[in-house]
Design a protein around this motif. Sequence first.
Motif, PDB file in Angstrom:
ATOM      1  N   LEU A  35      21.138  20.632  -9.592  1.00 53.09           N
ATOM      2  CA  LEU A  35      21.336  20.652 -11.038  1.00 53.09           C
ATOM      3  C   LEU A  35      20.440  19.599 -11.682  1.00 53.09           C
ATOM      4  O   LEU A  35      20.530  18.413 -11.362  1.00 53.09           O
ATOM      5  N   HIS A  36      19.559  20.036 -12.584  1.00 58.23           N
ATOM      6  CA  HIS A  36      18.630  19.137 -13.273  1.00 58.23           C
ATOM      7  C   HIS A  36      19.068  18.986 -14.722  1.00 58.23           C
ATOM      8  O   HIS A  36      19.437  19.976 -15.363  1.00 58.23           O
ATOM      9  N   MET A  37      19.023  17.775 -15.231  1.00 56.77           N
ATOM     10  CA  MET A  37      19.375  17.541 -16.625  1.00 56.77           C
ATOM     11  C   MET A  37      18.323  16.630 -17.249  1.00 56.77           C
ATOM     12  O   MET A  37      17.948  15.604 -16.665  1.00 56.77           O
ATOM     13  N   ALA A  38      17.839  17.020 -18.435  1.00 57.40           N
ATOM     14  CA  ALA A  38      16.891  16.182 -19.183  1.00 57.40           C
ATOM     15  C   ALA A  38      17.398  16.044 -20.608  1.00 57.40           C
ATOM     16  O   ALA A  38      17.980  16.981 -21.169  1.00 57.40           O
ATOM     17  N   TRP A  39      17.185  14.881 -21.189  1.00 62.59           N
ATOM     18  CA  TRP A  39      17.641  14.660 -22.552  1.00 62.59           C
ATOM     19  C   TRP A  39      16.786  13.587 -23.219  1.00 62.59           C
ATOM     20  O   TRP A  39      16.157  12.774 -22.548  1.00 62.59           O
ATOM     21  N   THR A  55      22.495  16.912  -6.548  1.00 67.46           N
ATOM     22  CA  THR A  55      22.302  17.802  -5.409  1.00 67.46           C
ATOM     23  C   THR A  55      23.634  18.046  -4.731  1.00 67.46           C
ATOM     24  O   THR A  55      24.355  17.088  -4.413  1.00 67.46           O
ATOM     25  N   GLN A  56      23.980  19.294  -4.522  1.00 65.81           N
ATOM     26  CA  GLN A  56      25.223  19.635  -3.830  1.00 65.81           C
ATOM     27  C   GLN A  56      25.158  19.092  -2.403  1.00 65.81           C
ATOM     28  O   GLN A  56      24.187  19.352  -1.679  1.00 65.81           O
ATOM     29  N   TYR A  57      26.169  18.339  -1.998  1.00 66.50           N
ATOM     30  CA  TYR A  57      26.145  17.699  -0.693  1.00 66.50           C
ATOM     31  C   TYR A  57      26.632  18.657   0.380  1.00 66.50           C
ATOM     32  O   TYR A  57      27.732  19.208   0.298  1.00 66.50           O
ATOM     33  N   GLU A  58      25.813  18.847   1.410  1.00 68.07           N
ATOM     34  CA  GLU A  58      26.169  19.704   2.530  1.00 68.07           C
ATOM     35  C   GLU A  58      25.595  19.127   3.813  1.00 68.07           C
ATOM     36  O   GLU A  58      24.485  18.589   3.824  1.00 68.07           O
TER      37      GLU A  58
END
Length: 511
Positions: A35-39, A55-58
């Motif tokens: 998931l990327h977020m910019a603001w 990042t989803q941890y696996e």
Amino acid sequence: YESIQQDAGWSAPAIVARLQGPSDLAVENDDVGRLHMAWTDGSGQSSSLQYALHTQYECVEADLTGIEEALYQVARDGEYRPADDIIPFCGNRYDDMLFTPNPDPAFSDTPPTLNGGYDQHAQLIETAKHEVLFTTMAFDEARNHDSPGAVLADSVFKLYQQVLANPEDYPRGMHVRLMLGNSPPIAELELDAQLWHFLKDLQEAGFEKMIDPEVGWKLEVANYAGAWPHSHVKTLIIDGRTVVASGFNHEYKPLPEDHPSGQGLGDTDTGLIITGPVAQHTRVVFEQLWDGAVQRHCDDLSVANESWQLTCEDAPGVPADIAEAMRFYPTEGDTVAFSMFRSHVYDESDQQILKAFSSAGESIDVAQAMFSMPSICILNHFFDVCSYYQALPYMRALMRAAENGARLRILLTPYPSQNIENVIAAEIFLQEAADRGLADQVELRFFDTFLHSKSALIEDEFLIMGSQNLHYSAFERGEGLAEYNLGTSDPLAAEQYRRMYQYYWDRSETK
């Protein structure tokens, strides 16, 4: 902000950023689930573009081999944890090893300090951004504010001063929880005397109050609820990211013999520091220990003499949800690490140690303060009561390793009190090895000074270190103390331990 979905609903939000004004925001998933977020933040010339990544941890079980796989299966089999529980073995980073009284130049480049491993503890506490969780079993009263407990209290007060000076750097505030193991007192009549000593150290460090709502500061102190059995766990968790598992209590004994207090005995011990998702399970362990603990809050620590104690009240410990400290923080490292816990109702660590020992086919190097048969076997000091027939599971697992072809080196302490049990167990174990034709594969020595470590290197590659002795007080389902270890196959950790162990082994003698 970020929130974590739990069975009871969404957690309190974790702050990603505090905005200076209106913002444009974009959020996107990529093809691998990140998931990327910019603001934007600010306006005009002060405007800036900000970015965050989740990042989803696996972890991939297929990546595990040998002992790693054995420990994973114990944790995964559904008996100890929920079936969907994440076992956070991947994405960790080995940071360092702690030593008391100090690391020796013969095996470490780390320079000695006044208080040895306790100084490293203190430095870690001062780096916290959201949360500090600490627990130990035994705690000595400071004679001149010169004990390991005083070092701990001073580091917590320094953290408080940092929060006071720069509250903008701690937008969530700071929650510090410190817990003792409620071990039965030996030299003191008051059952909770150690808790009072702990609070006095905090007062002498400079604290006048435990809670400061203006900057979001919250300090809590507690004693583990159970006394029979008590908690033997020694761990430190910083921000849900970094964890320490060690064998030393906050007592004078592990300080250097030339310590200004005059109380140091040079008690040799070890600890392991790892950063990464493995700390999350340690945090779960701490919450279990804290839940229902005897929490003591003092309204006014500034009151003169001992009158501040009259401002104190007890209440049950309540677990805390701090979203910033509850998420997984994978590192760029590839260290495999396991969080290993046991109590009188939960013997996961027991089973993991047994699996690790019995799977060895080349070597096991053990350093232990306590190595025993069942308690009744101490009568062997006077006449024969026990034989290998009564051997406890860890001894049988070590014997299986020898039968597999592993060379065993067992290093024990010459403590007067433990020495009787250690000698009895050693004699029985060595006799059984000889009877099975394995005498050449088993060597046992006693250290030339006090040894308090609880550690083992298996197959020259997998290290287990923490608080758990090879002793009847720390093994077997339905019995024993609460204990905590870290296990890792990190090659740097193994190499550091090899150097330390060989140096200690060469200093030791056969009895």
